[in-house]
Design a protein around this motif. Structure first.
Motif, PDB file in Angstrom:
ATOM      1  N   GLY A 228     -10.791  27.168 -18.600  1.00 35.69           N
ATOM      2  CA  GLY A 228     -10.987  26.104 -19.585  1.00 35.69           C
ATOM      3  C   GLY A 228     -10.434  24.764 -19.118  1.00 35.69           C
ATOM      4  N   THR A 229      -9.250  24.777 -18.516  1.00 34.85           N
ATOM      5  CA  THR A 229      -8.644  23.530 -18.042  1.00 34.85           C
ATOM      6  C   THR A 229      -9.485  22.892 -16.947  1.00 34.85           C
ATOM      7  N   LEU A 230      -9.896  23.714 -15.971  1.00 37.25           N
ATOM      8  CA  LEU A 230     -10.687  23.152 -14.878  1.00 37.25           C
ATOM      9  C   LEU A 230     -12.054  22.671 -15.373  1.00 37.25           C
ATOM     10  N   TYR A 231     -12.669  23.420 -16.275  1.00 37.62           N
ATOM     11  CA  TYR A 231     -13.988  23.032 -16.786  1.00 37.62           C
ATOM     12  C   TYR A 231     -13.916  21.674 -17.479  1.00 37.62           C
ATOM     13  N   ARG A 232     -12.840  21.451 -18.214  1.00 41.57           N
ATOM     14  CA  ARG A 232     -12.662  20.164 -18.900  1.00 41.57           C
ATOM     15  C   ARG A 232     -12.598  19.026 -17.892  1.00 41.57           C
ATOM     16  N   PHE A 233     -11.842  19.204 -16.814  1.00 43.00           N
ATOM     17  CA  PHE A 233     -11.742  18.152 -15.801  1.00 43.00           C
ATOM     18  C   PHE A 233     -13.047  17.986 -15.027  1.00 43.00           C
ATOM     19  N   LEU A 234     -13.778  19.088 -14.826  1.00 52.69           N
ATOM     20  CA  LEU A 234     -15.063  18.999 -14.135  1.00 52.69           C
ATOM     21  C   LEU A 234     -16.054  18.143 -14.923  1.00 52.69           C
ATOM     22  N   ARG A 235     -16.005  18.226 -16.225  1.00 50.10           N
ATOM     23  CA  ARG A 235     -16.925  17.453 -17.067  1.00 50.10           C
ATOM     24  C   ARG A 235     -16.585  15.962 -17.025  1.00 50.10           C
ATOM     25  N   ILE A 236     -15.332  15.651 -16.703  1.00 55.66           N
ATOM     26  CA  ILE A 236     -14.922  14.249 -16.636  1.00 55.66           C
ATOM     27  C   ILE A 236     -15.242  13.652 -15.267  1.00 55.66           C
ATOM     28  N   ASP A 237     -14.828  14.346 -14.196  1.00 57.72           N
ATOM     29  CA  ASP A 237     -15.073  13.874 -12.824  1.00 57.72           C
ATOM     30  C   ASP A 237     -15.189  15.101 -11.929  1.00 57.72           C
TER      31      ASP A 237
END
Length: 394
Positions: A228-237
């Motif tokens: 979940g944490t990585l997916y959130r950052f992937l959606r940003i950059d």
């Protein structure tokens, strides 16, 4: 006089162990973990060497016991209850360390586990020990399987990332969940009781009062949190998040390298220091310091060789290479099997390179490397046997 001889013996054995640790830090544990990240331009060579040294020291202290015990007493059987003598330990460490050092200065990643195992077995047999066939079967099985497992998993992961099936962000997040599962079940010496380790999942479960299926729930929670944490950052950059994930993977592999490779340096001296009740923590810490110094002073040359000479690397292929490296390394640490990080990383890097249509893969470099691995095992075994036989005659 006897005290002086004892002190001198311990000092020389410690120096030989530190030399071996330096050679490993310069040529294996210090160069391999961040090589894919360097190849993908996620971190500089010098910064990678600095960080991997610190993480290798931590891994040596927290996870180094299993492999150290195997190398120290599990490779050769002594029916009379004996073991490696101080002279034997010093000799085999000098032989193995010398071979690894040659690899560092020539740019070829010599398999440290091959050289140390060969030297220990050669010297042990010359001492009158018996082959530990059951242990050899486990070791050889992992050594043979590593190129196929590491290269195969890296190839499959890289192909999956290239395909984009399911969405690239979701694929990378799923890989982060897998890392979370492995990390939750990695054993650390500080989490268990006296003389034993425990995983994060078990330790947290115990702290919560051992609820039903506690370790399983903790594992799932860590996997979901990682994904979940990585997916959130992937959606940003996406690009920045992939680089950060790559650096985290490199850090985990560096920690695992310390836990695995320190045993190759300090294992042979355990029979020497055991009669003097030297704490294992102190021995592992000393070996970890040797790894750290090797990483800081000698690793940059090998990092460059691994990151550029075997295959061209992108962030995707680098991620694909590091995931099987982390899994195989922790498997070896858990079972106490000495394994070569050079073999793990070269196989994974080549496997991920094949996924891109053999992008930049140097077949000549691969061939010379494999020959160096096999040759170092045979040479170390022969040198250990002949060397100790001659030493005993003198």
């Amino acid at each position: 006089m006897g005290v002086l001889v004892t002190v001198a013996t311990l000092v020389v054995a410690a120096l030989a162990s530190l030399f071996m640790a330096w050679a490993i830090g310069a040529g294996s544990s210090g160069s391999t973990p961040f090589a894919p990240a360097v190849g993908a331009n996620a971190i500089s060579v010098m910064r990678a060497a600095f960080v991997v040294g610190l993480l290798g020291l931590a891994g040596a202290v927290l996870q180094g016991a299993n492999v150290s015990e195997t190398v120290g007493s599990g490779l050769v059987l002594f029916p009379d209850g004996g073991g490696l003598t101080p002279a034997a330990s010093i000799l085999l460490l000098l032989i193995a360390g010398g071979l690894v050092a040659v690899g560092v200065f020539t740019g070829y990643p010599i398999a440290t586990a091959f050289t140390v195992t060969g030297a220990v077995v050669g010297v042990g047999l010359a001492l009158g020990g018996q082959p530990a066939w059951a242990t050899y079967q486990e070791i050889v099985a992992l050594w043979v399987a590593t190129p196929f497992l590491g290269g195969g998993i890296a190839y499959g992961t890289a192909r999956w990332l290239q395909s984009g099936i399911g969405g690239e962000d979701r694929i990378v997040a799923a890989l982060a969940a897998l890392i979370g599962v492995i990390l939750a079940n990695v054993e650390f010496s500080v989490l268990g009781g006296a003389g034993e380790g425990a995983s994060i999942a078990v330790a947290v479960s115990r702290a919560l009062g051992e609820p039903p299926f506690g370790p399983v729930l903790v594992t799932v929670a860590l996997a979901v949190l990682s994904a979940g944490t990585l997916y959130r950052f992937l959606r940003i950059d996406r690009a920045a998040a992939q680089r950060q994930f790559l650096l985290v993977l490199g850090g985990l592999v560096a920690f695992s390298a310390g836990g695995s490779q320190v045993g190759l340096a300090v294992g042979p001296v355990l029979p020497v220091v055991d009669p003097y009740d030297v704490p294992l923590f102190a021995v592992l810490f000393g070996g970890g310091v040797g790894l750290l110094v090797g990483s800081w002073t000698g690793a940059p040359r090998m990092i460059k060789a691994l990151s550029q000479d075997y295959s061209s690397l992108s962030p995707r292929r680098s991620i694909a290479a590091l995931i099987p490296a982390f899994a195989i390394a922790q498997t070896a640490v858990f079972f106490g099997i000495p394994v070569s990080f050079n073999e793990i990383m070269v196989s994974a890097i080549v496997g991920s390179g094949f996924a891109a249509g053999e992008a930049g893969i140097s077949r000549a470099k691969m061939g010379y490397t494999v020959l160096a691995w096999i040759g170092s095992l045979a040479l170390a075994l022969a040198a250990g046997y002949v060397g100790y036989t001659l030493l005993a005659m003198v």
